[in-house]
Design a protein around this motif. Structure first.
Motif, short mmCIF file in Angstrom:
data_model
loop_
_atom_site.label_atom_id
_atom_site.label_comp_id
_atom_site.label_asym_id
_atom_site.label_seq_id
_atom_site.Cartn_x
_atom_site.Cartn_y
_atom_site.Cartn_z
N LEU A 67 13.27 6.47 0.38
CA LEU A 67 14.07 6.49 1.60
C LEU A 67 15.56 6.55 1.30
CD1 LEU A 67 12.13 3.94 3.84
CD2 LEU A 67 11.89 6.42 3.70
N MET A 68 15.99 5.88 0.23
CA MET A 68 17.41 5.94 -0.15
C MET A 68 17.83 7.35 -0.51
SD MET A 68 18.15 2.59 -2.47
CE MET A 68 19.78 3.20 -2.88
N GLU A 79 0.79 -1.23 0.00
CA GLU A 79 0.00 0.00 0.00
C GLU A 79 0.82 1.28 0.00
OE1 GLU A 79 -3.20 -0.18 2.94
OE2 GLU A 79 -2.74 -2.31 3.20
N GLY A 80 2.14 1.17 0.09
CA GLY A 80 2.97 2.37 0.09
C GLY A 80 3.24 2.89 1.49
N LEU A 81 4.19 3.81 1.59
CA LEU A 81 4.59 4.34 2.89
C LEU A 81 3.50 5.16 3.56
CD1 LEU A 81 8.30 5.44 2.29
CD2 LEU A 81 7.48 3.44 3.56
N ASP A 113 22.77 6.52 -8.31
CA ASP A 113 21.86 7.52 -8.87
C ASP A 113 21.24 7.03 -10.18
OD1 ASP A 113 22.37 9.23 -6.78
OD2 ASP A 113 23.80 10.48 -7.88
N TYR A 114 22.06 6.37 -10.99
CA TYR A 114 21.54 5.83 -12.25
C TYR A 114 20.45 4.80 -11.98
CZ TYR A 114 21.04 2.91 -16.34
OH TYR A 114 20.50 2.19 -17.37
N VAL A 115 20.72 3.88 -11.07
CA VAL A 115 19.75 2.83 -10.77
C VAL A 115 18.45 3.44 -10.23
CG1 VAL A 115 19.26 0.77 -9.41
CG2 VAL A 115 21.54 1.12 -10.35
N LEU A 116 18.58 4.40 -9.31
CA LEU A 116 17.39 5.05 -8.75
C LEU A 116 16.55 5.71 -9.84
CD1 LEU A 116 18.65 6.77 -5.47
CD2 LEU A 116 16.84 5.06 -5.65
N GLY A 117 17.22 6.42 -10.76
CA GLY A 117 16.49 7.09 -11.81
C GLY A 117 15.80 6.12 -12.75
N ALA A 118 16.51 5.06 -13.13
CA ALA A 118 15.93 4.07 -14.04
C ALA A 118 14.74 3.36 -13.40
CB ALA A 118 16.99 3.06 -14.45
N GLU A 141 12.48 5.19 13.23
CA GLU A 141 13.33 4.06 13.57
C GLU A 141 12.87 2.81 12.82
OE1 GLU A 141 15.01 3.73 17.62
OE2 GLU A 141 13.84 1.87 17.70
N LEU A 142 11.57 2.64 12.69
CA LEU A 142 11.03 1.51 11.95
C LEU A 142 11.46 1.57 10.50
CD1 LEU A 142 9.22 -0.98 11.80
CD2 LEU A 142 7.25 0.55 11.50
N LEU A 143 11.45 2.75 9.90
CA LEU A 143 11.88 2.90 8.51
C LEU A 143 13.34 2.51 8.35
CD1 LEU A 143 10.14 6.28 7.58
CD2 LEU A 143 9.46 3.98 6.86
N ASP A 144 14.19 2.91 9.28
CA ASP A 144 15.60 2.52 9.23
C ASP A 144 15.75 1.00 9.24
OD1 ASP A 144 16.60 5.10 9.13
OD2 ASP A 144 16.85 5.27 11.29
#
Length: 227
Positions: free
Chosen positions: A109-110, A33-35, A150-155, A63-66
């Protein structure tokens, strides 16, 4: 700020299994369902616990997100470094893409927080080791890794956006293309956009994996010649 990784309640000798149950429930909610759907109350309901009891294991949502980020990076432990920096970094990129596609919330989050958990650090350490075969300069190696990430995130963001568009409209990409085809025929017939027309009429279509691999090859070739 007290980091979750450095506090005694999270020692594997104590509450690791209970914390893991909470984290896995949270990941399941975020995957489905997403964050925005993720709250301490919602996770508590998922694990059939009172919200107050949940705070015995996780101090707050941040803290849970970490913990969630570190857990998903531990799903596919990094492989052994071969010494072939191009092959090793390509595998790093493919593994990152795989994880990001499984967990569509992870990219956000990254981009906004460092990941300092043991799985994340182990993966970063292995990636630095792979980059060391390209250059002994640790600053340059770190810059290469950052650029690759950064490339991976964008793709992946583009691929996930297409998935979200399909979900939102109820149309696949092929169905969307069919729906805009009459308009595109008008655009082409106008003669006002010759290069766009060439793209539509003459160019082949690469799927997301092919496009990713093409960009990855270009990036790694460029890295090799960079100063």
């Amino acid at each position: 700020m007290s980091l979750v990784w450095s506090r005694e309640p999270y020692s594997p000798k104590r509450q690791a299994m209970s914390v893991d149950r909470v984290v896995r429930a949270a990941i399941g909610i975020a995957d489905a369902e997403g964050l925005d759907a993720l709250s301490m109350r919602r996770v508590a309901a998922e694990v059939k616990s009172g919200t107050t009891s949940l705070y015995r294991y996780v101090a707050n949502r941040d803290e849970l997100l970490d913990l969630m980020v570190d857990a998903v990076w531990g799903e596919e432990p990094p492989g052994e470094v071969s010494g072939d920096w191009r092959a090793d970094l390509a595998e790093v990129a493919r593994a990152q893409r795989s994880t990001l596609l499984r967990h569509g919330w992870l990219g956000t989050l990254m981009a906004s927080r460092p990941t300092l958990g043991p799985h994340s650090l182990r993966r970063f350490d292995a990636t630095l080791k792979a980059a060391a075969a390209l250059t002994p300069d640790i600053t340059r190696a770190a810059a290469v890794i950052a650029m690759l990430g950064d490339y991976v995130l964008g793709a992946v963001a583009r691929e996930l956006a297409e998935q979200e568009a399909s979900r939102r409209t109820g149309m696949t990409e092929q169905e969307w293309r069919a729906s805009v085809a009459p308009y595109l025929r008008e655009v082409i017939a106008s003669g006002d956009y010759p290069e766009f027309t060439r793209r539509v009429v003459e160019a082949g279509e690469l799927d997301f994996t092919d496009q990713f691999e093409f960009g990855l090859r270009c990036l790694l070739r460029g890295v090799e010649g960079a100063g």
